[in-house]
Design a protein around this motif. Structure first.
Motif, PDB file in Angstrom:
ATOM      1  N   ARG A 160       5.440 -12.295  -6.352  1.00 57.39           N
ATOM      2  CA  ARG A 160       5.868 -11.119  -5.593  1.00 57.39           C
ATOM      3  C   ARG A 160       5.044  -9.890  -5.978  1.00 57.39           C
ATOM      4  NH1 ARG A 160      10.551 -11.234  -2.677  1.00 57.39           N
ATOM      5  NH2 ARG A 160      11.783 -13.146  -2.824  1.00 57.39           N
ATOM      6  N   ARG A 161       4.815  -9.715  -7.255  1.00 52.67           N
ATOM      7  CA  ARG A 161       4.052  -8.551  -7.705  1.00 52.67           C
ATOM      8  C   ARG A 161       2.619  -8.619  -7.197  1.00 52.67           C
ATOM      9  NH1 ARG A 161       3.869  -6.216 -13.837  1.00 52.67           N
ATOM     10  NH2 ARG A 161       6.023  -5.717 -13.224  1.00 52.67           N
ATOM     11  N   LEU A 162       2.016  -9.810  -7.231  1.00 52.11           N
ATOM     12  CA  LEU A 162       0.642  -9.958  -6.773  1.00 52.11           C
ATOM     13  C   LEU A 162       0.522  -9.661  -5.279  1.00 52.11           C
ATOM     14  CD1 LEU A 162      -2.295 -10.752  -7.278  1.00 52.11           C
ATOM     15  CD2 LEU A 162      -1.632 -13.140  -6.854  1.00 52.11           C
ATOM     16  N   ALA A 163       1.454 -10.205  -4.487  1.00 47.67           N
ATOM     17  CA  ALA A 163       1.418  -9.972  -3.037  1.00 47.67           C
ATOM     18  C   ALA A 163       1.641  -8.496  -2.720  1.00 47.67           C
ATOM     19  CB  ALA A 163       2.462 -10.840  -2.343  1.00 47.67           C
ATOM     20  N   ALA A 164       2.584  -7.873  -3.408  1.00 50.23           N
ATOM     21  CA  ALA A 164       2.872  -6.449  -3.185  1.00 50.23           C
ATOM     22  C   ALA A 164       1.695  -5.588  -3.610  1.00 50.23           C
ATOM     23  CB  ALA A 164       4.129  -6.049  -3.957  1.00 50.23           C
ATOM     24  N   PHE A 165       1.081  -5.916  -4.741  1.00 53.58           N
ATOM     25  CA  PHE A 165      -0.091  -5.166  -5.186  1.00 53.58           C
ATOM     26  C   PHE A 165      -1.212  -5.254  -4.168  1.00 53.58           C
ATOM     27  CE2 PHE A 165      -4.395  -5.982  -6.725  1.00 53.58           C
ATOM     28  CZ  PHE A 165      -4.755  -4.688  -7.090  1.00 53.58           C
ATOM     29  N   THR A 166      -1.484  -6.459  -3.667  1.00 52.30           N
ATOM     30  CA  THR A 166      -2.579  -6.643  -2.709  1.00 52.30           C
ATOM     31  C   THR A 166      -2.317  -5.841  -1.443  1.00 52.30           C
ATOM     32  OG1 THR A 166      -2.870  -8.886  -3.583  1.00 52.30           O
ATOM     33  CG2 THR A 166      -4.014  -8.350  -1.542  1.00 52.30           C
ATOM     34  N   PHE A 167      -1.065  -5.854  -0.983  1.00 53.73           N
ATOM     35  CA  PHE A 167      -0.693  -5.055   0.188  1.00 53.73           C
ATOM     36  C   PHE A 167      -0.948  -3.573  -0.076  1.00 53.73           C
ATOM     37  CE2 PHE A 167       2.130  -2.544   2.785  1.00 53.73           C
ATOM     38  CZ  PHE A 167       2.119  -3.168   4.020  1.00 53.73           C
ATOM     39  N   ASP A 168      -0.484  -3.092  -1.212  1.00 51.45           N
ATOM     40  CA  ASP A 168      -0.626  -1.665  -1.538  1.00 51.45           C
ATOM     41  C   ASP A 168      -2.094  -1.275  -1.725  1.00 51.45           C
ATOM     42  OD1 ASP A 168       2.120  -1.424  -1.461  1.00 51.45           O
ATOM     43  OD2 ASP A 168       2.379  -1.586  -3.626  1.00 51.45           O
ATOM     44  N   HIS A 169      -2.850  -2.145  -2.370  1.00 46.27           N
ATOM     45  CA  HIS A 169      -4.264  -1.860  -2.596  1.00 46.27           C
ATOM     46  C   HIS A 169      -5.007  -1.724  -1.271  1.00 46.27           C
ATOM     47  CE1 HIS A 169      -8.528  -2.972  -3.018  1.00 46.27           C
ATOM     48  NE2 HIS A 169      -8.465  -2.314  -4.161  1.00 46.27           N
ATOM     49  N   HIS A 170      -4.799  -2.672  -0.377  1.00 47.19           N
ATOM     50  CA  HIS A 170      -5.485  -2.626   0.904  1.00 47.19           C
ATOM     51  C   HIS A 170      -5.071  -1.397   1.711  1.00 47.19           C
ATOM     52  CE1 HIS A 170      -7.094  -6.304  -0.251  1.00 47.19           C
ATOM     53  NE2 HIS A 170      -6.588  -7.139   0.631  1.00 47.19           N
ATOM     54  N   ARG A 171      -3.784  -1.070   1.668  1.00 44.58           N
ATOM     55  CA  ARG A 171      -3.293   0.099   2.401  1.00 44.58           C
ATOM     56  C   ARG A 171      -3.922   1.375   1.872  1.00 44.58           C
ATOM     57  NH1 ARG A 171      -0.914   0.146   7.082  1.00 44.58           N
ATOM     58  NH2 ARG A 171      -1.601   2.240   7.162  1.00 44.58           N
ATOM     59  N   SER A 172      -4.102   1.451   0.558  1.00 44.98           N
ATOM     60  CA  SER A 172      -4.600   2.668  -0.076  1.00 44.98           C
ATOM     61  C   SER A 172      -6.128   2.735  -0.131  1.00 44.98           C
ATOM     62  CB  SER A 172      -4.043   2.782  -1.507  1.00 44.98           C
ATOM     63  OG  SER A 172      -2.637   2.783  -1.502  1.00 44.98           O
ATOM     64  N   ASN A 173      -6.788   1.638   0.222  1.00 45.40           N
ATOM     65  CA  ASN A 173      -8.246   1.585   0.130  1.00 45.40           C
ATOM     66  C   ASN A 173      -8.860   1.052   1.421  1.00 45.40           C
ATOM     67  OD1 ASN A 173      -8.999   2.098  -2.983  1.00 45.40           O
ATOM     68  ND2 ASN A 173      -7.109   0.905  -2.886  1.00 45.40           N
ATOM     69  N   PRO A 174      -8.717   1.813   2.506  1.00 41.73           N
ATOM     70  CA  PRO A 174      -9.278   1.344   3.778  1.00 41.73           C
ATOM     71  C   PRO A 174     -10.790   1.161   3.731  1.00 41.73           C
ATOM     72  CG  PRO A 174      -8.608   3.652   3.920  1.00 41.73           C
ATOM     73  CD  PRO A 174      -8.054   3.124   2.641  1.00 41.73           C
ATOM     74  N   ASP A 175     -11.478   1.909   2.855  1.00 41.62           N
ATOM     75  CA  ASP A 175     -12.924   1.725   2.743  1.00 41.62           C
ATOM     76  C   ASP A 175     -13.260   0.317   2.262  1.00 41.62           C
ATOM     77  OD1 ASP A 175     -13.484   4.226   3.649  1.00 41.62           O
ATOM     78  OD2 ASP A 175     -14.103   5.060   1.719  1.00 41.62           O
ATOM     79  N   TYR A 176     -12.436  -0.236   1.392  1.00 36.67           N
ATOM     80  CA  TYR A 176     -12.640  -1.607   0.919  1.00 36.67           C
ATOM     81  C   TYR A 176     -12.565  -2.575   2.097  1.00 36.67           C
ATOM     82  CZ  TYR A 176     -11.505  -6.113  -1.243  1.00 36.67           C
ATOM     83  OH  TYR A 176     -11.481  -7.446  -1.587  1.00 36.67           O
ATOM     84  N   ILE A 177     -11.571  -2.399   2.956  1.00 38.38           N
ATOM     85  CA  ILE A 177     -11.407  -3.270   4.114  1.00 38.38           C
ATOM     86  C   ILE A 177     -12.609  -3.135   5.047  1.00 38.38           C
ATOM     87  CG2 ILE A 177      -9.946  -3.815   6.094  1.00 38.38           C
ATOM     88  CD1 ILE A 177      -8.695  -4.421   3.355  1.00 38.38           C
TER      89      ILE A 177
END
Length: 229
Positions: A110-127
């Motif tokens: 759960r923590r890994l999935a939530a972290f990945t979601f939050d990271h992608h949301r907060s780092n659109p340049d990465y996407i």
């Protein structure tokens, strides 16, 4: 004589003022200089892609020179590869700090999935960088000598928590850790990569806190139910 002294003092005062008000002062620290270049280049490549990005603009924004950028990174393509590597490195570094091994298997997932979601949301340049490189068919990332090494720990972490979950009887057997990683990536990536088209077509404000929170919960629950026994 007094006029000369006054002029020298005025020049020194102006120099001190310029030094304290300069937003991005020059530095003789190579690591700091490279980090500053990578930060600006990340935004430039994410916004315009490899072909549209301009070294002149990166040099101006970092108060360096094209010659200095080429000295550190070799070429525009070399800088682009370094930006990709740095984006993956930063994400994996944060993942390592989650200490998933200290959590029960389902809580760790759960923590890994939530972290990945939050990271992608907060780092659109990465996407955008990943999307851009996929449009290049991975041509430049294939030239990286460290990209596989950077991403090995991510799969190892999933394999470890998954194996613990299977042994504890909470996860179903027979799943591939790489497939679990791909599932998490797909569910979290889409929310940023397709944000504008999805929002337009379905008339949903995908940036509202309520929608983001609901989508985050849905993604985490989907991943857990996929793995749970």
């Amino acid at each position: 004589m007094n006029e000369l002294v006054h002029s020298v003092r005025a020049a020194k005062a102006a120099a001190r003022s310029a030094a304290t008000t300069s937003p991005t002062p020059r530095t003789n620290d190579p690591a700091r200089t490279m980090a500053g270049i990578l930060e600006v280049a990340t935004a430039e490549f994410a916004s315009k892609g490899l072909s549209g990005a301009r070294i002149d603009e990166i040099a101006a924004a970092t108060r360096t020179s094209k010659r200095m950028i080429y000295y550190y990174f070799g070429s525009k393509e070399g800088l682009y590869i370094a930006v990709l590597e740095d984006a993956y490195r930063r994400m994996r570094s944060i993942e390592a700090g989650l200490h998933l091994e200290d959590l029960a298997p389902e809580e760790a997932l759960r923590r890994l999935a939530a972290f990945t979601f939050d990271h992608h949301r907060s780092n659109p340049d990465y996407i955008r960088l990943v999307m851009s490189e996929n449009m290049q068919r991975g041509e430049y990332l294939a030239q990286s000598k460290i990209i596989q090494e950077l991403n090995v720990p991510a799969i190892q972490a999933i394999r470890s928590l998954y194996d613990r979950g299977v042994a504890a009887g909470v996860f179903r057997a027979g799943l591939d850790p790489l497939d679990i990683h791909a599932t998490i990536s797909a569910l979290t990536f889409f929310n940023v990569s397709n944000e504008h088209t999805f929002s337009l077509i379905f008339k949903r404000d995908t940036r509202s806190p309520e929608v983001i929170a609901a989508r985050r919960d849905s993604v985490v629950e989907t991943v857990v139910r996929f793995v749970r026994k």
